[in-house]
Write a protein that holds these residues in place. Structure first.
Motif, short mmCIF file in Angstrom:
data_model
loop_
_atom_site.label_atom_id
_atom_site.label_comp_id
_atom_site.label_asym_id
_atom_site.label_seq_id
_atom_site.Cartn_x
_atom_site.Cartn_y
_atom_site.Cartn_z
N THR A 41 -8.11 -6.88 11.53
CA THR A 41 -9.37 -6.96 10.79
C THR A 41 -9.16 -6.46 9.36
O THR A 41 -9.59 -7.09 8.39
N LEU A 42 -8.46 -5.33 9.22
CA LEU A 42 -8.14 -4.81 7.89
C LEU A 42 -7.27 -5.80 7.12
O LEU A 42 -7.43 -5.96 5.90
N PHE A 43 -6.38 -6.46 7.81
CA PHE A 43 -5.50 -7.47 7.21
C PHE A 43 -6.32 -8.57 6.55
O PHE A 43 -6.07 -8.96 5.39
N MET A 44 -7.35 -9.05 7.25
CA MET A 44 -8.17 -10.14 6.69
C MET A 44 -9.13 -9.63 5.62
O MET A 44 -9.44 -10.34 4.66
N LEU A 45 -9.61 -8.41 5.75
CA LEU A 45 -10.46 -7.84 4.70
C LEU A 45 -9.66 -7.66 3.41
O LEU A 45 -10.15 -7.96 2.32
N GLN A 46 -8.42 -7.20 3.54
CA GLN A 46 -7.56 -7.03 2.37
C GLN A 46 -7.30 -8.39 1.72
O GLN A 46 -7.32 -8.53 0.51
N LYS A 47 -7.10 -9.41 2.55
CA LYS A 47 -6.87 -10.77 2.06
C LYS A 47 -8.12 -11.28 1.32
O LYS A 47 -8.02 -11.90 0.26
N ILE B 272 -10.38 -9.46 -0.16
CA ILE B 272 -10.53 -8.71 -1.41
C ILE B 272 -9.63 -9.30 -2.49
O ILE B 272 -9.95 -9.28 -3.68
N GLY B 273 -8.49 -9.86 -2.07
CA GLY B 273 -7.61 -10.53 -3.02
C GLY B 273 -6.52 -9.66 -3.60
O GLY B 273 -5.93 -10.01 -4.63
N LYS B 274 -6.26 -8.53 -2.98
CA LYS B 274 -5.20 -7.63 -3.46
C LYS B 274 -4.12 -7.52 -2.39
O LYS B 274 -4.42 -7.20 -1.23
N PHE C 198 -3.17 -1.67 3.21
CA PHE C 198 -4.60 -2.00 3.39
C PHE C 198 -5.52 -0.93 2.79
O PHE C 198 -6.60 -0.67 3.31
N ALA C 199 -5.10 -0.33 1.69
CA ALA C 199 -5.89 0.75 1.09
C ALA C 199 -7.28 0.28 0.67
O ALA C 199 -8.28 0.97 0.89
N ASP C 200 -7.35 -0.91 0.06
CA ASP C 200 -8.65 -1.43 -0.40
C ASP C 200 -9.56 -1.75 0.77
O ASP C 200 -10.77 -1.50 0.71
N ALA C 201 -8.99 -2.32 1.82
CA ALA C 201 -9.78 -2.66 3.00
C ALA C 201 -10.32 -1.40 3.67
O ALA C 201 -11.48 -1.36 4.10
N ILE C 202 -9.49 -0.38 3.76
CA ILE C 202 -9.94 0.88 4.37
C ILE C 202 -11.03 1.52 3.52
O ILE C 202 -12.04 2.02 4.04
#
Length: 343
Positions: A173-179, A181-183, A188-192
């Protein structure tokens, strides 16, 4: 005793000896697998393979961590020939020197499976036998989901469930949120940070699919992330629940078969792996809604296909989180999550 009786007794002794010898020579294959759906596997896979090879299949089951620990303890004299793992668990075992390469020449059914499943670990250390998609399920009468970032729309505040970081669905889930976000950041710092920012809007960070089904049924949540394996039970709920096709794509996971280093009978192990990948076995397991098939020759009616991750189009839509990235960064993910989300 007459000569005839002596001859008869001799013949009987030879028969008994011959039977004992045949039993002693029966080959045994020991496999280590997850404990789920074992009755279905026995009917579709184990029993037919035993009939075909004239051998005995011994099944050991348990959690991934239990079975990996057992593999390490018995590394010098392995009790298992073939092991079924998630791709990340299998790569961890390979990195510890517990697995041996699979010989593709001895697994001809490799020709019929999806390319992503043929050598997912590299160095021929495993072959995918099933996979699944993960996306967002939502109440289609109440909300529209077009992106992974839609999970944090204001109208969803207090009505969303997300998977915990400790489960298989958390990291992807973090993997796709990071994707979304575009970074590009494997940690996965941005996703977290995004989840942490909205953590008070999340009803719960669930640990099992059964929790999610209950939350949707009780209308405590109207959107969540889940694997396709939960979809059959969600479809039974008497409410309009849809499976999202976010613009960033879906994610998912893969389970692999691996040959244990030092296996007693590697030839028989290769035969078993090849049989598991056959269209015949994959068809039966798919029809029973046990496994989504990697064999491209499997054909399913719409009602069965709906409950699985099925077909080339579905497979193409999945963004797999590379197992090496999982192993290299999982401590960082857990640390970031614990300090920012779980505190």
């Amino acid at each position: 005793m007459t000569a005839r009786n002596i001859l008869a007794l001799g013949a009987m002794s030879l028969l008994v000896l011959g039977t004992g010898s045949a039993l002693a020579q029966q080959k045994t294959l020991t496999i280590s697998v997850y404990g789920i759906a074992q009755d279905a596997y026995k009917a579709a896979l184990y029993d037919p393979f035993e009939a075909q090879c004239g051998c005995k299949v011994v099944v050991e089951s348990g959690t991934a961590s239990e079975r990996l620990a057992k593999l390490e303890v018995n590394a010098s004299a392995p009790a298992v020939d073939v092991i079924a793992f998630s791709d990340a668990n299998a790569l961890e075992a390979a990195n510890k020197g517990l697995l041996a390469p699979i010989d593709p020449a001895k697994v001809p059914n490799l020709a019929d499976i999806y390319d992503f499943a043929k050598d997912p670990l590299g160095n021929k250390m495993g072959v995918g036998y099933t996979f699944y998609g993960t996306s967002i399920v939502y109440r289609s009468d109440l909300v529209k989901i077009e992106s992974w970032l839609d999970l944090f729309k204001p109208e969803l505040a207090g009505q969303v469930a997300l998977p915990n970081i400790t489960g298989t669905q958390g990291p992807i889930t973090l993997f796709m949120l990071q994707k979304a976000i575009g970074k590009d950041d494997p940690k996965f710092a941005d996703a977290i940070d995004l989840v942490a920012e909205h953590k008070n809007d999340v009803v719960t960070f669930y640990n099992s699919g059964s929790q999610l089904t209950q939350l949707l049924q009780q209308e405590e949540v109207i959107a969540s992330v889940t694997g396709r394996f939960s979809w059959p039970s969600l479809m039974k709920l008497d409410m309009p629940i849809a499976w999202a096709a976010p613009k960033e794509g879906q994610t998912g996971g893969m389970n692999v078969l691996a040959l244990v280093k030092g296996a007693k009978d590697p030839e028989l192990a290769h035969q078993f792996i090849n049989y598991w990948l056959s269209a015949e076995v994959q068809q039966k397991l798919a029809e029973g809604l046990v496994d989504s098939p990697v064999n491209t020759k499997v054909t399913l009616p719409e009602d069965k296909a709906e409950g699985l991750t099925y077909g080339a189009e579905s497979a193409k839509a999945i963004n797999f989180l590379p197992p090496a990235q999982q192993l290299e960064n999982r401590d960082a993910w857990l640390s970031g999550w614990n300090s920012k989300v779980a505190n």
